[in-house]
Design an enzyme around this catalytic site. Structure first.
Site, PDB file in Angstrom:
ATOM      1  N   CYS A   1     119.005  26.593  84.856  1.00 37.77           N
ATOM      2  CA  CYS A   1     119.223  25.649  84.023  1.00 37.77           C
ATOM      3  C   CYS A   1     120.308  25.373  83.394  1.00 37.77           C
ATOM      4  O   CYS A   1     121.258  26.805  83.384  1.00 37.77           O
ATOM      5  CB  CYS A   1     118.200  25.041  83.049  1.00 37.77           C
ATOM      6  SG  CYS A   1     117.664  25.911  81.767  1.00 37.77           S
TER       7      CYS A   1
ATOM      8  N   CYS B   1     125.766  24.399  90.185  1.00 37.32           N
ATOM      9  CA  CYS B   1     125.411  25.664  90.637  1.00 37.32           C
ATOM     10  C   CYS B   1     126.428  26.126  91.329  1.00 37.32           C
ATOM     11  O   CYS B   1     126.991  25.644  92.279  1.00 37.32           O
ATOM     12  CB  CYS B   1     124.091  25.341  91.631  1.00 37.32           C
ATOM     13  SG  CYS B   1     123.330  26.872  92.087  1.00 37.32           S
TER      14      CYS B   1
ATOM     15  N   CYS C   1     117.693  21.092  86.365  1.00 36.06           N
ATOM     16  CA  CYS C   1     118.215  20.122  85.546  1.00 36.06           C
ATOM     17  C   CYS C   1     119.573  19.694  86.589  1.00 36.06           C
ATOM     18  O   CYS C   1     120.071  20.322  87.337  1.00 36.06           O
ATOM     19  CB  CYS C   1     118.700  20.431  84.109  1.00 36.06           C
ATOM     20  SG  CYS C   1     119.760  21.516  84.158  1.00 36.06           S
TER      21      CYS C   1
END
Length: 131
Positions: free
Chosen positions: A10, A89, A82
């Site tokens: 996250c 990412c 999230c």
């Protein structure tokens, strides 16, 4: 049999991914190595620690960590928790599967939000285990 690796990510590795790591170790620990990391490291939220303590899981020794590239690239599954982590990412090798399980950020919200998100994460991990 070698354990597979699941990596929960996250934004700040403060609330959601910490609770997911705690639940993951409890629910998936026989079959999976479970880790968590963040795009940033904000420190573990004390309310996340308390929320997990309320259900008998101690995450008080967890640390808030940036994404570890070695764990990331050796994972079998990366789960973003999230939309910020999903969008930011790092690029994964083709061998690493990625899923997005979106949860509201309880930080700065009432206690009941920590409990709700904690329970939603538990349900998602239990559902994942039965796939």
């Amino acid at each position: 049999m070698d354990k597979k690796t699941i990596y929960f990510i996250c934004t700040g590795n403060s609330c959601r991914s910490q609770m997911a790591e705690g639940w993951g170790k409890k629910i998936l620990g026989d079959e999976w190595q479970v880790y968590s990391g963040g795009i940033e490291a904000h420190g573990v939220n004390p309310k996340a620690i308390e929320a997990m303590k309320e259900v008998g899981i101690d995450i008080s020794n967890h640390t808030s960590n940036l994404i570890d590239q070695n764990i990331l690239h050796q994972s079998d599954l990366v789960v973003t928790l999230c939309s910020d982590a999903d969008k930011n990412c790092p690029i994964l090798p083709p061998s690493v599967k990625k899923e997005h399980w979106g949860f509201d950020d309880p930080a700065g919200k009432p206690w009941s939000e920590f409990q709700r998100v904690r329970d939603e994460i538990k349900t998602a991990i239990e559902s994942f285990k039965t796939r």
